[in-house]
Design a protein around this motif. Structure first.
Motif, PDB file in Angstrom:
ATOM      1  N   ALA A 126      11.195  39.930  43.505  1.00 29.40           N
ATOM      2  CA  ALA A 126      10.313  40.848  44.228  1.00 29.40           C
ATOM      3  C   ALA A 126       9.646  40.138  45.396  1.00 29.40           C
ATOM      4  CB  ALA A 126       9.249  41.402  43.293  1.00 29.40           C
ATOM      5  N   GLU A 127       9.671  40.775  46.548  1.00 30.82           N
ATOM      6  CA  GLU A 127       8.996  40.233  47.725  1.00 30.82           C
ATOM      7  C   GLU A 127       7.604  40.814  47.901  1.00 30.82           C
ATOM      8  OE1 GLU A 127      11.424  40.375  51.232  1.00 30.82           O
ATOM      9  OE2 GLU A 127      13.218  39.811  50.100  1.00 30.82           O
ATOM     10  N   LEU A 128       7.341  41.951  47.253  1.00 31.36           N
ATOM     11  CA  LEU A 128       6.052  42.616  47.336  1.00 31.36           C
ATOM     12  C   LEU A 128       5.717  43.149  45.953  1.00 31.36           C
ATOM     13  CD1 LEU A 128       3.680  43.885  48.996  1.00 31.36           C
ATOM     14  CD2 LEU A 128       5.154  45.895  49.272  1.00 31.36           C
ATOM     15  N   ILE A 129       4.506  42.870  45.496  1.00 30.61           N
ATOM     16  CA  ILE A 129       4.022  43.393  44.223  1.00 30.61           C
ATOM     17  C   ILE A 129       2.711  44.110  44.517  1.00 30.61           C
ATOM     18  CG2 ILE A 129       3.303  42.874  41.872  1.00 30.61           C
ATOM     19  CD1 ILE A 129       4.833  40.159  42.248  1.00 30.61           C
ATOM     20  N   THR A 130       2.659  45.389  44.182  1.00 34.47           N
ATOM     21  CA  THR A 130       1.454  46.173  44.447  1.00 34.47           C
ATOM     22  C   THR A 130       0.703  46.436  43.142  1.00 34.47           C
ATOM     23  OG1 THR A 130       2.597  48.287  44.246  1.00 34.47           O
ATOM     24  CG2 THR A 130       2.509  47.284  46.448  1.00 34.47           C
ATOM     25  N   ALA A 131      -0.560  46.785  43.285  1.00 37.83           N
ATOM     26  CA  ALA A 131      -1.393  47.104  42.136  1.00 37.83           C
ATOM     27  C   ALA A 131      -2.533  47.989  42.609  1.00 37.83           C
ATOM     28  CB  ALA A 131      -1.959  45.821  41.525  1.00 37.83           C
ATOM     29  N   SER A 140       6.115  47.421  36.422  1.00 34.47           N
ATOM     30  CA  SER A 140       6.847  48.630  36.752  1.00 34.47           C
ATOM     31  C   SER A 140       7.366  48.544  38.181  1.00 34.47           C
ATOM     32  CB  SER A 140       5.948  49.842  36.555  1.00 34.47           C
ATOM     33  OG  SER A 140       6.710  51.031  36.539  1.00 34.47           O
ATOM     34  N   ALA A 141       7.874  49.666  38.663  1.00 38.64           N
ATOM     35  CA  ALA A 141       8.427  49.712  40.013  1.00 38.64           C
ATOM     36  C   ALA A 141       8.406  51.146  40.520  1.00 38.64           C
ATOM     37  CB  ALA A 141       9.859  49.176  40.019  1.00 38.64           C
ATOM     38  N   THR A 142       8.438  51.258  41.813  1.00 38.44           N
ATOM     39  CA  THR A 142       8.676  52.526  42.481  1.00 38.44           C
ATOM     40  C   THR A 142       9.929  52.305  43.324  1.00 38.44           C
ATOM     41  OG1 THR A 142       7.454  51.984  44.484  1.00 38.44           O
ATOM     42  CG2 THR A 142       6.177  52.930  42.659  1.00 38.44           C
ATOM     43  N   PRO A 143      10.402  53.323  44.000  1.00 36.33           N
ATOM     44  CA  PRO A 143      11.532  53.075  44.894  1.00 36.33           C
ATOM     45  C   PRO A 143      11.186  52.128  46.051  1.00 36.33           C
ATOM     46  CG  PRO A 143      11.379  55.396  44.364  1.00 36.33           C
ATOM     47  CD  PRO A 143      10.133  54.744  43.832  1.00 36.33           C
ATOM     48  N   TYR A 144       9.883  51.851  46.258  1.00 37.33           N
ATOM     49  CA  TYR A 144       9.452  51.062  47.412  1.00 37.33           C
ATOM     50  C   TYR A 144       9.024  49.647  47.084  1.00 37.33           C
ATOM     51  CZ  TYR A 144       9.240  55.913  48.805  1.00 37.33           C
ATOM     52  OH  TYR A 144       9.562  57.219  49.005  1.00 37.33           O
ATOM     53  N   ASP A 178      -4.139  36.390  31.857  1.00 35.29           N
ATOM     54  CA  ASP A 178      -2.833  36.024  31.299  1.00 35.29           C
ATOM     55  C   ASP A 178      -1.818  37.143  31.491  1.00 35.29           C
ATOM     56  OD1 ASP A 178      -3.982  33.636  30.415  1.00 35.29           O
ATOM     57  OD2 ASP A 178      -4.300  34.387  28.370  1.00 35.29           O
ATOM     58  N   LEU A 179      -2.227  38.369  31.200  1.00 35.01           N
ATOM     59  CA  LEU A 179      -1.315  39.505  31.346  1.00 35.01           C
ATOM     60  C   LEU A 179      -0.940  39.745  32.799  1.00 35.01           C
ATOM     61  CD1 LEU A 179      -2.956  41.896  28.759  1.00 35.01           C
ATOM     62  CD2 LEU A 179      -0.673  40.912  28.603  1.00 35.01           C
ATOM     63  N   LEU A 180      -1.914  39.666  33.682  1.00 31.50           N
ATOM     64  CA  LEU A 180      -1.648  39.870  35.104  1.00 31.50           C
ATOM     65  C   LEU A 180      -0.741  38.768  35.657  1.00 31.50           C
ATOM     66  CD1 LEU A 180      -2.071  41.613  37.559  1.00 31.50           C
ATOM     67  CD2 LEU A 180      -4.277  40.490  37.917  1.00 31.50           C
ATOM     68  N   THR A 181      -0.970  37.553  35.226  1.00 30.66           N
ATOM     69  CA  THR A 181      -0.100  36.447  35.639  1.00 30.66           C
ATOM     70  C   THR A 181       1.325  36.661  35.132  1.00 30.66           C
ATOM     71  OG1 THR A 181      -1.936  34.888  35.739  1.00 30.66           O
ATOM     72  CG2 THR A 181       0.257  33.946  35.471  1.00 30.66           C
ATOM     73  N   GLU A 182       1.456  37.109  33.901  1.00 30.44           N
ATOM     74  CA  GLU A 182       2.787  37.369  33.337  1.00 30.44           C
ATOM     75  C   GLU A 182       3.514  38.456  34.126  1.00 30.44           C
ATOM     76  OE1 GLU A 182       6.045  37.059  30.580  1.00 30.44           O
ATOM     77  OE2 GLU A 182       4.427  35.701  31.161  1.00 30.44           O
ATOM     78  N   ILE A 183       2.824  39.555  34.439  1.00 22.73           N
ATOM     79  CA  ILE A 183       3.437  40.621  35.242  1.00 22.73           C
ATOM     80  C   ILE A 183       3.895  40.071  36.588  1.00 22.73           C
ATOM     81  CG2 ILE A 183       2.935  42.750  36.535  1.00 22.73           C
ATOM     82  CD1 ILE A 183       1.100  43.563  34.171  1.00 22.73           C
ATOM     83  N   THR A 184       3.047  39.289  37.224  1.00 25.55           N
ATOM     84  CA  THR A 184       3.371  38.725  38.537  1.00 25.55           C
ATOM     85  C   THR A 184       4.593  37.817  38.444  1.00 25.55           C
ATOM     86  OG1 THR A 184       1.026  38.857  39.118  1.00 25.55           O
ATOM     87  CG2 THR A 184       2.408  37.438  40.491  1.00 25.55           C
ATOM     88  N   LEU A 185       4.651  36.977  37.436  1.00 22.82           N
ATOM     89  CA  LEU A 185       5.794  36.067  37.257  1.00 22.82           C
ATOM     90  C   LEU A 185       7.086  36.823  36.981  1.00 22.82           C
ATOM     91  CD1 LEU A 185       4.154  33.197  35.172  1.00 22.82           C
ATOM     92  CD2 LEU A 185       4.970  33.083  37.543  1.00 22.82           C
ATOM     93  N   ILE A 186       7.015  37.849  36.165  1.00 24.15           N
ATOM     94  CA  ILE A 186       8.211  38.651  35.885  1.00 24.15           C
ATOM     95  C   ILE A 186       8.787  39.199  37.180  1.00 24.15           C
ATOM     96  CG2 ILE A 186       8.971  40.850  34.878  1.00 24.15           C
ATOM     97  CD1 ILE A 186       7.003  40.185  32.536  1.00 24.15           C
ATOM     98  N   HIS A 187       7.926  39.767  38.010  1.00 23.40           N
ATOM     99  CA  HIS A 187       8.405  40.334  39.270  1.00 23.40           C
ATOM    100  C   HIS A 187       8.889  39.248  40.226  1.00 23.40           C
ATOM    101  CE1 HIS A 187       7.589  44.411  38.328  1.00 23.40           C
ATOM    102  NE2 HIS A 187       6.270  44.361  38.450  1.00 23.40           N
ATOM    103  N   ALA A 188       8.140  38.170  40.355  1.00 25.91           N
ATOM    104  CA  ALA A 188       8.526  37.094  41.280  1.00 25.91           C
ATOM    105  C   ALA A 188       9.854  36.470  40.861  1.00 25.91           C
ATOM    106  CB  ALA A 188       7.426  36.037  41.337  1.00 25.91           C
TER     107      ALA A 188
END
Length: 107
Positions: A70-75, A31-35, A56-66
């Motif tokens: 994305a320069e910053l991924i929060t959780a 997902s995303a926020t305005p920030y 596996d799911l967390l890695t997939e989310i990270t790869l999608i954003h990267a």
């Protein structure tokens, strides 16, 4: 789901994870926020927990954003959710802050 549908992330980022024999094992909602981009929602079906699907799911989310720049991924996770906190650490996320929520008794 209504909350994530209202976020500025893209629906094509969303994933349903399956076991090798086709059973639904979990759900990943980058997902995303305005920030910043964020993990959004990640869930593993209870009977499949402990089999590595969370990583596996967390890695997939990270790869999608990267891969989308994305320069910053929060959780975030609840303080008491040690399994999720451990998954974040295994995949390379680091703790940058802890938020405590307090409430006053209703009079």
């Amino acid at each position: 789901m209504d909350f994530y549908l209202g976020c500025p992330g893209r629906r094509e980022w969303w994933r349903v994870a399956h076991t090798p024999d086709g059973q639904v094992a979990g759900l990943a909602l980058p997902s995303a926020t305005p920030y910043a981009r964020n993990v959004g929602y990640l869930g593993v079906v209870p009977e499949f927990r402990g089999h590595g699907y969370v990583d596996d799911l967390l890695t997939e989310i990270t790869l999608i954003h990267a891969e989308s720049g994305a320069e910053l991924i929060t959780a975030t996770t609840d303080t008491g959710n040690a399994p999720m906190a451990a998954a974040f650490a295994r995949v390379g996320y680091r703790t940058s802050e802890i938020r405590m929520l307090y409430s006053a008794p209703v009079a």
